[in-house]
Write an enzyme that holds these catalytic residues in place. Structure first.
Site, PDB file in Angstrom:
ATOM      1  NE  ARG A  57      -4.036   1.964   0.734  1.00 42.89           N
ATOM      2  CZ  ARG A  57      -4.758   2.590  -0.177  1.00 42.89           C
ATOM      3  NH1 ARG A  57      -4.580   2.342  -1.460  1.00 42.89           N
ATOM      4  NH2 ARG A  57      -5.665   3.457   0.193  1.00 42.89           N
ATOM      5  N   GLY A  58       0.979   1.895  -1.137  1.00 42.82           N
ATOM      6  CA  GLY A  58       1.917   2.997  -1.333  1.00 42.82           C
ATOM      7  C   GLY A  58       1.900   4.048  -0.246  1.00 42.82           C
ATOM      8  CD  GLU A  59      -3.207   5.820   1.129  1.00 40.82           C
ATOM      9  OE1 GLU A  59      -4.078   5.754   2.010  1.00 40.82           O
ATOM     10  OE2 GLU A  59      -3.398   6.320   0.011  1.00 40.82           O
ATOM     11  CG  ASP A  60      -0.477   2.044   4.775  1.00 44.93           C
ATOM     12  OD1 ASP A  60      -1.010   3.162   4.905  1.00 44.93           O
ATOM     13  OD2 ASP A  60      -1.080   0.980   4.963  1.00 44.93           O
ATOM     14  CB  THR A  61       5.174   0.622   3.221  1.00 38.13           C
ATOM     15  OG1 THR A  61       4.745   0.060   1.981  1.00 38.13           O
ATOM     16  CG2 THR A  61       4.345   0.085   4.380  1.00 38.13           C
ATOM     17  N   GLY A  82       0.771   4.778 -20.943  1.00 38.33           N
ATOM     18  CA  GLY A  82      -0.046   4.109 -21.948  1.00 38.33           C
ATOM     19  C   GLY A  82      -0.374   2.670 -21.597  1.00 38.33           C
ATOM     20  CD  GLU A  85      -0.513  -4.968  -6.585  1.00 41.26           C
ATOM     21  OE1 GLU A  85      -0.354  -3.927  -7.239  1.00 41.26           O
ATOM     22  OE2 GLU A  85       0.113  -5.208  -5.530  1.00 41.26           O
TER      23      GLU A  85
END
Length: 174
Positions: A19-23, A51, A85
């Site tokens: 989770r990008g915003e977490d780690t 694209g 994912e």
């Protein structure tokens, strides 16, 4: 999404699900740097070309990776993207068991909270009933895979070292 996971022609050594915003800017960035220093080819979602249809690109990357590291953080399950994912990673593992490795990292999250989908562990409500059931099953399954816990290894640099060493062994590199 179907998953046809052939073990030949792996493009990446490691696929990272997080989770990008977490780690992204802390733990994951340190893990990426440490893996790269060992010449381990990593797929991170910021490698998408303009694209590309994101879901197709990620599915291909999952299929073409030998190891999947899933970094479970507090908000991982609030993302339908992360859960998608996870489902695909587990499908690939089931289809090609001998050649796929999954390494869960429980970053500030107890695996038992994943198994029970504890109320403090926010779960995405997006998606159909069937999708949500698949996500719950995937979380439960992944929580039962032996992994690494940030609550067990301190400082984080030691956790990163342990994960990199584990990946090296699983890739049969010294």
């Amino acid at each position: 999404m179907g998953c046809c996971c052939s073990s030949n022609k792996n493009k990446y050594d490691v696929f990272l699900s997080f989770r990008g915003e977490d780690t992204r800017d802390n733990f994951t960035s340190h893990l990426c740097k440490a893996l790269s220093q060992k010449k381990i080819k990593i797929y991170v979602d910021d490698m998408l070309e303009r694209g590309d249809e994101i879901s197709t690109a990620l599915l291909k990357a999952i299929k073409k990776s030998r190891v999947s590291i899933i970094i479970f953080s507090e908000n991982y399950a609030s993302s339908s993207w992360c859960l998608g994912e996870l489902v695909q990673i587990l499908k690939c593992k089931k289809k090609n068991n001998k050649h796929r490795v999954i390494i869960p990292v429980f970053y500030g999250v107890d695996p038992s909270r994943l198994r029970s989908q504890h109320t403090k562990f926010v779960f995405s409500s997006k998606g159909s009933k069937a999708k949500r059931r698949a996500w719950r099953e995937a979380l439960n399954h992944a929580a039962n895979i032996s992994g690494w816990g940030s609550q067990n290894i301190r400082p984080e640099s030691k956790l990163v070292e342990a994960i990199v060493e584990d990946v090296m062994k699983k890739l049969n590199r010294s």
